[in-house]
Design an enzyme around this catalytic site. Structure first.
Site, PDB file in Angstrom:
ATOM      1  N   GLY A 187      10.844  -2.305   5.707  1.00 20.58           N
ATOM      2  CA  GLY A 187      11.486  -1.497   4.681  1.00 20.58           C
ATOM      3  C   GLY A 187      10.482  -0.801   3.790  1.00 20.58           C
ATOM      4  O   GLY A 187       9.486  -0.250   4.258  1.00 20.58           O
ATOM      5  N   CYS A 188      10.727  -0.859   2.473  1.00 19.64           N
ATOM      6  CA  CYS A 188       9.858  -0.161   1.515  1.00 19.64           C
ATOM      7  C   CYS A 188       8.420  -0.668   1.547  1.00 19.64           C
ATOM      8  O   CYS A 188       7.497   0.044   1.145  1.00 19.64           O
ATOM      9  CB  CYS A 188      10.421  -0.301   0.106  1.00 19.64           C
ATOM     10  SG  CYS A 188      12.033   0.486  -0.132  1.00 19.64           S
ATOM     11  N   ALA A 189       8.199  -1.894   1.999  1.00 16.44           N
ATOM     12  CA  ALA A 189       6.849  -2.451   2.060  1.00 16.44           C
ATOM     13  C   ALA A 189       6.057  -1.934   3.247  1.00 16.44           C
ATOM     14  O   ALA A 189       4.852  -2.178   3.353  1.00 16.44           O
ATOM     15  CB  ALA A 189       6.912  -3.972   2.120  1.00 16.44           C
TER      16      ALA A 189
END
Length: 333
Positions: free
Chosen positions: A126-128
């Site tokens: 995801g965002c990571a």
């Protein structure tokens, strides 16, 4: 290529949800409170007004993702003064759709790349995925310092808007997420900003904080309202531990390059790092112009930070499913 203005998105959400979501008026301020003016989408705004099944969404994801990666990768290689013949491997991060063969394999055909390229697709961060994916590329380059790797990231978050979903998380997602792609060459052969440290931290009993639920009509976004609180309470200790393991302290950091998960998350991060409100200027500017593009966003913030100067040592940070923090130190000459 499609620019979505927040006022138009808010009006569209009202037309879709107002008559079928109880107390939509209480959520409506999320569009102005998001501190976003514009976002980009691979489909026009009219697409969001009608239902779409998972098959259509994923076909759009693959077609657009490959095209955007081809453009971003070509630009990065050219900017480095190289050609694709100089690239030995691809690291591609994306969590907003499903592709098997993976996007890197599809990209090899699209660009007619070398047949002996190493490939490492990354899904589920995801965002990571921006910071952790870049870390994986750095690991490969350090392990084989005679080789060059192209790190690429693409997220098409808008395609996962589910027209029939009347959950609060789906509505909030319409106020935050956008589409974007980025790429950079990572190697030990060229001069430039140096990736000198990387790390991550996964909190226990936190699997439900962020991620996807797979539904018949697509991927349902999951994110907890408690993320800003978790950042305020726990992030500083995680950052301090990471820096200490690498012989650094927060006072050694000149610039903070943070993933703008949302305005409230940036507020919390500014408190964690002892910055004035609004001090994460580059993160806030990218959020305002592009929204939250999941894993791709940190690369936009990094480009802005490097272009502005402002110090030698940069700390990159982001948060994603797991629930996991990704961290990196990048140094300029």
């Amino acid at each position: 290529e499609h620019v979505l203005h927040q006022a138009a998105v808010a009006a569209g959400a009202k037309s879709i949800f107002d008559s079928s979501f109880a107390n939509f008026a209480r959520l409506e301020p999320v569009y102005s409170n998001a501190e976003i003016d514009t976002r980009h989408s691979c489909v026009p705004i009219d697409w969001y007004y009608t239902p779409h099944d998972f098959d259509e969404r994923n076909r759009l994801y693959i077609d657009n993702a490959v095209e955007l990666l081809a453009r971003a990768g070509s630009d990065a290689v050219e900017l480095a003064g190289l050609t694709f013949a100089d690239i030995d491997g691809l690291v591609v991060a994306s969590s907003s759709g499903i592709a098997t063969p993976s996007l890197d394999a599809l990209l090899m055909e699209r660009l007619q790349l070398r047949r002996d390229m190493q490939r490492r697709p990354i899904f589920g961060l995801g965002c990571a995925g921006g910071v952790i994916g870049l870390s994986r590329a750095a690991q490969l380059a350090r392990a084989e310092p005679e080789k060059r790797y192209l790190f690429m990231v693409v997220e098409l978050c808008g395609l996962n808007f589910r027209h029939a979903d009347r959950s609060k998380s789906n509505i909030i997602a319409t106020a935050l997420f956008g589409d974007g792609a980025a790429a950079t060459v990572v190697s030990c052969l060229e001069t430039g900003p140096a990736i000198t440290a990387w790390g991550e931290h996964t909190w226990p009993d936190s699997l439900g904080i962020m991620g996807w639920d797979v539904r018949n009509d697509g991927l349902k976004v999951v994110f907890s309202r408690d993320i800003p609180t978790l950042v305020r309470n726990d992030m500083r200790a995680v950052i301090d531990s990471f820096l200490d393991r690498n012989g650094l302290a927060l006072s050694d950091i000149d610039s903070f390059v943070c993933h703008p998960g949302g305005a409230k998350v940036l507020d919390a991060l500014e408190e964690v790092f002892g910055l004035q409100r609004g001090g994460l200027t580059h993160s806030r500017n990218i959020l305002r112009s592009f929204g939250n593009m999941s894993a791709a966003t940190i690369m936009f913030v990094l480009q802005a930070a490097l272009g502005a100067g402002g110090g030698r040592r940069h700390l990159l940070s982001t948060l994603g499913p797991g629930f996991t923090a990704g961290m990196m130190v990048l140094e300029t000459a």
